[in-house]
Design a protein around this motif. Sequence first.
Motif, PDB file in Angstrom:
ATOM      1  N   LYS A  30     -17.888 -15.267   5.455  1.00  0.00           N
ATOM      2  CA  LYS A  30     -17.130 -15.185   6.697  1.00  0.00           C
ATOM      3  C   LYS A  30     -16.388 -13.859   6.812  1.00  0.00           C
ATOM      4  CE  LYS A  30     -13.133 -17.574   4.702  1.00  0.00           C
ATOM      5  NZ  LYS A  30     -12.255 -18.757   4.802  1.00  0.00           N
ATOM      6  N   LEU A  31     -16.152 -13.471   8.047  1.00  0.00           N
ATOM      7  CA  LEU A  31     -15.382 -12.275   8.337  1.00  0.00           C
ATOM      8  C   LEU A  31     -13.911 -12.648   8.271  1.00  0.00           C
ATOM      9  CD1 LEU A  31     -15.585  -9.295   9.338  1.00  0.00           C
ATOM     10  CD2 LEU A  31     -15.350 -10.207  11.651  1.00  0.00           C
ATOM     11  N   CYS A  32     -13.159 -11.972   7.373  1.00  0.00           N
ATOM     12  CA  CYS A  32     -11.762 -12.357   7.188  1.00  0.00           C
ATOM     13  C   CYS A  32     -10.781 -11.302   7.687  1.00  0.00           C
ATOM     14  CB  CYS A  32     -11.481 -12.695   5.725  1.00  0.00           C
ATOM     15  SG  CYS A  32     -11.953 -11.432   4.535  1.00  0.00           S
ATOM     16  N   ALA A  33     -11.259 -10.138   8.073  1.00  0.00           N
ATOM     17  CA  ALA A  33     -10.362  -9.131   8.632  1.00  0.00           C
ATOM     18  C   ALA A  33     -11.174  -8.120   9.420  1.00  0.00           C
ATOM     19  CB  ALA A  33      -9.579  -8.425   7.516  1.00  0.00           C
TER      20      ALA A  33
ATOM     21  N   PRO B 261       3.601   2.847   9.658  1.00  0.00           N
ATOM     22  CA  PRO B 261       2.871   1.791  10.367  1.00  0.00           C
ATOM     23  C   PRO B 261       1.428   1.637   9.899  1.00  0.00           C
ATOM     24  CG  PRO B 261       4.153   3.108  11.903  1.00  0.00           C
ATOM     25  CD  PRO B 261       4.224   3.804  10.588  1.00  0.00           C
ATOM     26  N   ARG B 262       0.778   2.735   9.553  1.00  0.00           N
ATOM     27  CA  ARG B 262      -0.613   2.645   9.087  1.00  0.00           C
ATOM     28  C   ARG B 262      -0.698   1.822   7.811  1.00  0.00           C
ATOM     29  NH1 ARG B 262      -4.393   6.411   6.024  1.00  0.00           N
ATOM     30  NH2 ARG B 262      -6.473   5.944   6.835  1.00  0.00           N
ATOM     31  N   GLU B 263       0.215   2.042   6.889  1.00  0.00           N
ATOM     32  CA  GLU B 263       0.207   1.280   5.638  1.00  0.00           C
ATOM     33  C   GLU B 263       0.536  -0.193   5.884  1.00  0.00           C
ATOM     34  OE1 GLU B 263      -0.161   5.219   4.814  1.00  0.00           O
ATOM     35  OE2 GLU B 263       1.611   4.392   5.841  1.00  0.00           O
ATOM     36  N   ARG B 264       1.434  -0.457   6.835  1.00  0.00           N
ATOM     37  CA  ARG B 264       1.767  -1.853   7.154  1.00  0.00           C
ATOM     38  C   ARG B 264       0.537  -2.597   7.673  1.00  0.00           C
ATOM     39  NH1 ARG B 264       5.654   0.255   5.302  1.00  0.00           N
ATOM     40  NH2 ARG B 264       4.407  -0.418   3.522  1.00  0.00           N
ATOM     41  N   LEU B 265      -0.239  -1.922   8.526  1.00  0.00           N
ATOM     42  CA  LEU B 265      -1.452  -2.543   9.056  1.00  0.00           C
ATOM     43  C   LEU B 265      -2.472  -2.777   7.948  1.00  0.00           C
ATOM     44  CD1 LEU B 265      -3.247  -3.546  11.330  1.00  0.00           C
ATOM     45  CD2 LEU B 265      -3.873  -1.171  11.803  1.00  0.00           C
ATOM     46  N   LEU B 266      -2.656  -1.795   7.078  1.00  0.00           N
ATOM     47  CA  LEU B 266      -3.588  -1.954   5.957  1.00  0.00           C
ATOM     48  C   LEU B 266      -3.158  -3.100   5.050  1.00  0.00           C
ATOM     49  CD1 LEU B 266      -4.152   1.813   5.085  1.00  0.00           C
ATOM     50  CD2 LEU B 266      -5.844   0.254   6.065  1.00  0.00           C
ATOM     51  N   GLU B 267      -1.863  -3.243   4.829  1.00  0.00           N
ATOM     52  CA  GLU B 267      -1.355  -4.345   4.005  1.00  0.00           C
ATOM     53  C   GLU B 267      -1.711  -5.693   4.620  1.00  0.00           C
ATOM     54  OE1 GLU B 267       2.535  -1.876   2.302  1.00  0.00           O
ATOM     55  OE2 GLU B 267       2.785  -3.504   3.761  1.00  0.00           O
TER      56      GLU B 267
ATOM     57  N   LEU C  65      -9.825   1.690   4.102  1.00  0.00           N
ATOM     58  CA  LEU C  65      -9.718   0.232   4.076  1.00  0.00           C
ATOM     59  C   LEU C  65     -10.745  -0.372   3.133  1.00  0.00           C
ATOM     60  CD1 LEU C  65      -8.635  -2.476   5.048  1.00  0.00           C
ATOM     61  CD2 LEU C  65     -10.177  -2.311   7.020  1.00  0.00           C
ATOM     62  N   SER C  66     -11.968   0.111   3.163  1.00  0.00           N
ATOM     63  CA  SER C  66     -13.016  -0.420   2.304  1.00  0.00           C
ATOM     64  C   SER C  66     -12.658  -0.251   0.832  1.00  0.00           C
ATOM     65  CB  SER C  66     -14.350   0.282   2.588  1.00  0.00           C
ATOM     66  OG  SER C  66     -14.748   0.086   3.922  1.00  0.00           O
ATOM     67  N   VAL C  67     -12.155   0.927   0.475  1.00  0.00           N
ATOM     68  CA  VAL C  67     -11.828   1.186  -0.926  1.00  0.00           C
ATOM     69  C   VAL C  67     -10.630   0.354  -1.366  1.00  0.00           C
ATOM     70  CG1 VAL C  67     -11.380   2.994  -2.624  1.00  0.00           C
ATOM     71  CG2 VAL C  67     -12.748   3.509  -0.612  1.00  0.00           C
ATOM     72  N   LEU C  68      -9.660   0.171  -0.486  1.00  0.00           N
ATOM     73  CA  LEU C  68      -8.521  -0.694  -0.800  1.00  0.00           C
ATOM     74  C   LEU C  68      -8.979  -2.116  -1.105  1.00  0.00           C
ATOM     75  CD1 LEU C  68      -5.987   0.464   1.952  1.00  0.00           C
ATOM     76  CD2 LEU C  68      -5.751   0.832  -0.507  1.00  0.00           C
ATOM     77  N   VAL C  69      -9.874  -2.622  -0.287  1.00  0.00           N
ATOM     78  CA  VAL C  69     -10.373  -3.986  -0.469  1.00  0.00           C
ATOM     79  C   VAL C  69     -11.144  -4.119  -1.778  1.00  0.00           C
ATOM     80  CG1 VAL C  69     -11.997  -5.704   0.438  1.00  0.00           C
ATOM     81  CG2 VAL C  69     -10.394  -4.551   1.979  1.00  0.00           C
ATOM     82  N   HIS C  70     -12.002  -3.154  -2.085  1.00  0.00           N
ATOM     83  CA  HIS C  70     -12.782  -3.219  -3.317  1.00  0.00           C
ATOM     84  C   HIS C  70     -11.892  -3.131  -4.552  1.00  0.00           C
ATOM     85  CE1 HIS C  70     -16.332  -1.535  -0.785  1.00  0.00           C
ATOM     86  NE2 HIS C  70     -16.189  -2.830  -0.634  1.00  0.00           N
ATOM     87  N   ALA C  71     -10.887  -2.248  -4.516  1.00  0.00           N
ATOM     88  CA  ALA C  71      -9.967  -2.131  -5.641  1.00  0.00           C
ATOM     89  C   ALA C  71      -9.163  -3.412  -5.823  1.00  0.00           C
ATOM     90  CB  ALA C  71      -9.032  -0.941  -5.429  1.00  0.00           C
ATOM     91  N   CYS C  72      -8.755  -4.005  -4.717  1.00  0.00           N
ATOM     92  CA  CYS C  72      -7.992  -5.252  -4.778  1.00  0.00           C
ATOM     93  C   CYS C  72      -8.823  -6.371  -5.392  1.00  0.00           C
ATOM     94  CB  CYS C  72      -7.529  -5.637  -3.381  1.00  0.00           C
ATOM     95  SG  CYS C  72      -6.497  -7.100  -3.335  1.00  0.00           S
TER      96      CYS C  72
ATOM     97  N   VAL D 146       0.856  -1.187   0.000  1.00  0.00           N
ATOM     98  CA  VAL D 146       0.000   0.000   0.000  1.00  0.00           C
ATOM     99  C   VAL D 146       0.888   1.232   0.000  1.00  0.00           C
ATOM    100  CG1 VAL D 146      -1.733   1.320   1.266  1.00  0.00           C
ATOM    101  CG2 VAL D 146      -1.869  -1.176   1.208  1.00  0.00           C
ATOM    102  N   SER D 147       0.736   2.074  -1.020  1.00  0.00           N
ATOM    103  CA  SER D 147       1.501   3.318  -1.116  1.00  0.00           C
ATOM    104  C   SER D 147       0.595   4.485  -0.753  1.00  0.00           C
ATOM    105  CB  SER D 147       2.046   3.503  -2.535  1.00  0.00           C
ATOM    106  OG  SER D 147       2.913   2.436  -2.882  1.00  0.00           O
TER     107      SER D 147
END
Length: 222
Positions: A188-191, A86-92, A127-134, A77-78
């Motif tokens: 299922k809830l995965c994160a 640290p925030r990007e590491r957690l999002l990753e 986080l939501s937008v990162l997941v949808h884009a992924c 995540v850039s």
Amino acid sequence: MSLEKQTRETADVVPEPVECERVQLRAMTSEMGVLQRANGSARVVQGQTAVLCAVYGPAEVKASRELYDRAVVEVTVSPESGLSGPRERLLEQLVTSCCEAAIQVHLHPHTALSITLQVERDAGALLSVLVHACCLGLLDACVPMTSVFAALTCGYTPGGELCTDPTAEQEEVCGGCGLARSQGQSGKLCACVHQGGSFYHIIETLRGWKVPLSSHLQNFFF
């Protein structure tokens, strides 16, 4: 406001579980195949938050990093500007959990799947937008998955009112969490990342969102 995982419940106001009809999301738009050199790519805009995703692989990986029984999933995540922290590491870590729960990694042992997420603008519910884009990037790359997956960011105001898909300004005053749910039969809830608020009531709210959220995202994905 940084995302920090907490295990202790801290809630001065105990809100009631929220009915499905009160779930509201900002407008979502997407475009797939936006990068020519990537195996798959997608750009998702949700409200004013925008993320670009590029997927590479599965491809060969160095022996020191490979796994004999599954593919390695690497998420980067850039931030919108500056260096990753640290925030990007957690999002990753959270996005990786979603991917590994959906991708059929056992079909590609000794390989690596690289996913790069560039934040173009962070205006809330990142986080939501990162997941949808992924997820859309993986679909564009034709990566075999057991199901699509989606995420939802929510929070409670100091007065105990529910705030779904908050903007950056709303996140400053809301305690809550970001949630990622794998669609399909299991659902299922995965994160999950929790910051303030009542974790119990947020999870109970998520259970009530399963039907309307699935319907909304089904229209979005398909």
